[in-house]
Scaffold this motif. Sequence first.
Motif, PDB file in Angstrom:
ATOM      1  N   ALA A  24       0.820  -1.215   0.000  1.00  0.00           N
ATOM      2  CA  ALA A  24       0.000   0.000   0.000  1.00  0.00           C
ATOM      3  C   ALA A  24       0.854   1.265   0.000  1.00  0.00           C
ATOM      4  CB  ALA A  24      -0.929   0.003   1.212  1.00  0.00           C
ATOM      5  N   LEU A  25       2.125   1.139   0.427  1.00  0.00           N
ATOM      6  CA  LEU A  25       2.998   2.317   0.432  1.00  0.00           C
ATOM      7  C   LEU A  25       3.221   2.843  -0.982  1.00  0.00           C
ATOM      8  CD1 LEU A  25       5.699   1.332   3.094  1.00  0.00           C
ATOM      9  CD2 LEU A  25       3.833   2.964   3.326  1.00  0.00           C
ATOM     10  N   GLU A  26       3.235   1.935  -1.962  1.00  0.00           N
ATOM     11  CA  GLU A  26       3.387   2.374  -3.343  1.00  0.00           C
ATOM     12  C   GLU A  26       2.201   3.237  -3.765  1.00  0.00           C
ATOM     13  OE1 GLU A  26       4.064  -0.890  -5.923  1.00  0.00           O
ATOM     14  OE2 GLU A  26       5.826  -1.624  -4.865  1.00  0.00           O
ATOM     15  N   LEU A  27       1.020   2.906  -3.246  1.00  0.00           N
ATOM     16  CA  LEU A  27      -0.159   3.700  -3.565  1.00  0.00           C
ATOM     17  C   LEU A  27      -0.023   5.122  -3.035  1.00  0.00           C
ATOM     18  CD1 LEU A  27      -3.129   1.233  -2.908  1.00  0.00           C
ATOM     19  CD2 LEU A  27      -2.261   2.039  -5.112  1.00  0.00           C
ATOM     20  N   VAL A  28       0.577   5.255  -1.852  1.00  0.00           N
ATOM     21  CA  VAL A  28       0.773   6.585  -1.285  1.00  0.00           C
ATOM     22  C   VAL A  28       1.642   7.427  -2.213  1.00  0.00           C
ATOM     23  CG1 VAL A  28       1.747   7.878   0.658  1.00  0.00           C
ATOM     24  CG2 VAL A  28       0.507   5.741   1.065  1.00  0.00           C
ATOM     25  N   GLU A  29       2.719   6.828  -2.716  1.00  0.00           N
ATOM     26  CA  GLU A  29       3.599   7.548  -3.635  1.00  0.00           C
ATOM     27  C   GLU A  29       2.865   7.901  -4.929  1.00  0.00           C
ATOM     28  OE1 GLU A  29       6.982   5.097  -4.226  1.00  0.00           O
ATOM     29  OE2 GLU A  29       7.732   5.303  -2.169  1.00  0.00           O
ATOM     30  N   ASP A  30       2.051   6.948  -5.413  1.00  0.00           N
ATOM     31  CA  ASP A  30       1.304   7.200  -6.651  1.00  0.00           C
ATOM     32  C   ASP A  30       0.299   8.335  -6.471  1.00  0.00           C
ATOM     33  OD1 ASP A  30       2.694   5.219  -7.927  1.00  0.00           O
ATOM     34  OD2 ASP A  30       1.148   3.693  -7.683  1.00  0.00           O
ATOM     35  N   PHE A  31      -0.410   8.313  -5.338  1.00  0.00           N
ATOM     36  CA  PHE A  31      -1.393   9.368  -5.084  1.00  0.00           C
ATOM     37  C   PHE A  31      -0.713  10.721  -4.968  1.00  0.00           C
ATOM     38  CE2 PHE A  31      -4.327   6.055  -3.012  1.00  0.00           C
ATOM     39  CZ  PHE A  31      -5.027   5.892  -4.198  1.00  0.00           C
ATOM     40  N   HIS A  32       0.463  10.724  -4.328  1.00  0.00           N
ATOM     41  CA  HIS A  32       1.204  11.969  -4.168  1.00  0.00           C
ATOM     42  C   HIS A  32       1.626  12.525  -5.537  1.00  0.00           C
ATOM     43  CE1 HIS A  32       3.714  14.923  -2.139  1.00  0.00           C
ATOM     44  NE2 HIS A  32       4.708  14.607  -2.943  1.00  0.00           N
ATOM     45  N   ALA A  33       2.044  11.645  -6.427  1.00  0.00           N
ATOM     46  CA  ALA A  33       2.459  12.076  -7.768  1.00  0.00           C
ATOM     47  C   ALA A  33       1.261  12.462  -8.628  1.00  0.00           C
ATOM     48  CB  ALA A  33       3.249  10.956  -8.449  1.00  0.00           C
ATOM     49  N   LEU A  34       0.111  11.817  -8.374  1.00  0.00           N
ATOM     50  CA  LEU A  34      -1.071  12.049  -9.196  1.00  0.00           C
ATOM     51  C   LEU A  34      -1.764  13.358  -8.862  1.00  0.00           C
ATOM     52  CD1 LEU A  34      -2.813  10.668 -11.383  1.00  0.00           C
ATOM     53  CD2 LEU A  34      -4.128   9.605  -9.548  1.00  0.00           C
ATOM     54  N   ALA A  35      -1.644  13.812  -7.628  1.00  0.00           N
ATOM     55  CA  ALA A  35      -2.373  14.994  -7.177  1.00  0.00           C
ATOM     56  C   ALA A  35      -2.144  16.227  -8.061  1.00  0.00           C
ATOM     57  CB  ALA A  35      -2.030  15.298  -5.721  1.00  0.00           C
ATOM     58  N   PRO A  36      -0.889  16.614  -8.378  1.00  0.00           N
ATOM     59  CA  PRO A  36      -0.707  17.810  -9.212  1.00  0.00           C
ATOM     60  C   PRO A  36      -1.209  17.613 -10.644  1.00  0.00           C
ATOM     61  CG  PRO A  36       1.396  16.710  -8.805  1.00  0.00           C
ATOM     62  CD  PRO A  36       0.405  16.074  -7.900  1.00  0.00           C
TER      63      PRO A  36
END
Length: 285
Positions: free
Chosen positions: A214-226
């Motif tokens: 699930a940690l990979e999802l956190v990174e993905d969400f962080h990158a996806l936000a902008p």
Amino acid sequence: MTATTHVETTTDSDTELPQITNPQKMAPNDARAMSRLFFERLAVLEEGTREYQYARNTLIEMNMSLVRFAAGRFRSRSEDMEDIVQVGTIGLIKAIDRFEVSREVQFTSFAVPYIMGEIKRFFRDTSWSVHVPRRLQEARTELAKATEELSTRLGRTPKVSELASLMDLTEDEVIDAQMAANGYTAASLDAALGIDADDGEVTLSEFIGEDDPALELVEDFHALAPLIADLNERDRRILHMRFVEELTQAQIGTELGVSQMHVSRLITRILARLRSGMLSLETPS
């Protein structure tokens, strides 16, 4: 010697409060007398005004000696004294906000329990490596006493049933207390457990835990936000309806006044744009 306090009468007739220089240096007797005056004015001033804030802030500074007195009782603890004073100040502020002159109670008698309570709560909440309910924290202390008493009396480690009988608790409550006791101290994941002939020092982290996907999802969400922020308002609305509200394409089409087929094309285009943006972030420059 009595500390010298500089007091100047305010030119603001609305407050009728003296302007005090260095209120923290006031002698205790002077602070008590002046505090009553400030409390009387505080009770009639409108909250949020400049005069109210001056009266409240001056009361805090004048009575900081109460905080330092209470904090001094905990000098033997390992915590930083500055942290203890800060926590005690929270108790002082609560006391000031709840004090009423009409009660005919000395403010010092009213404030000290608030200050001490806040400091004790700080120790209770920070002394444990893992936060557990207060009843279990108290049960841990009683459990330690009961275990020591029975061990001495029986010459062996006491059973849960024996502890429950002595402590007047159920066996389940004793087990809960035993489990809670494990949260009082924590071991570092880098703590050495021994030496391995092949790999050298062995640490605790090698035996517990695993990678969390699930940690990979956190990174993905962080990158996806902008990338989502760069979309126009309609595209963001479509994404929200589809993936947050979980509407069907037909329902989205009804909301937008377009066909289901058109909604499908819009979603495909939006996702393609986001996917492209994510891939470009992963590509080394």
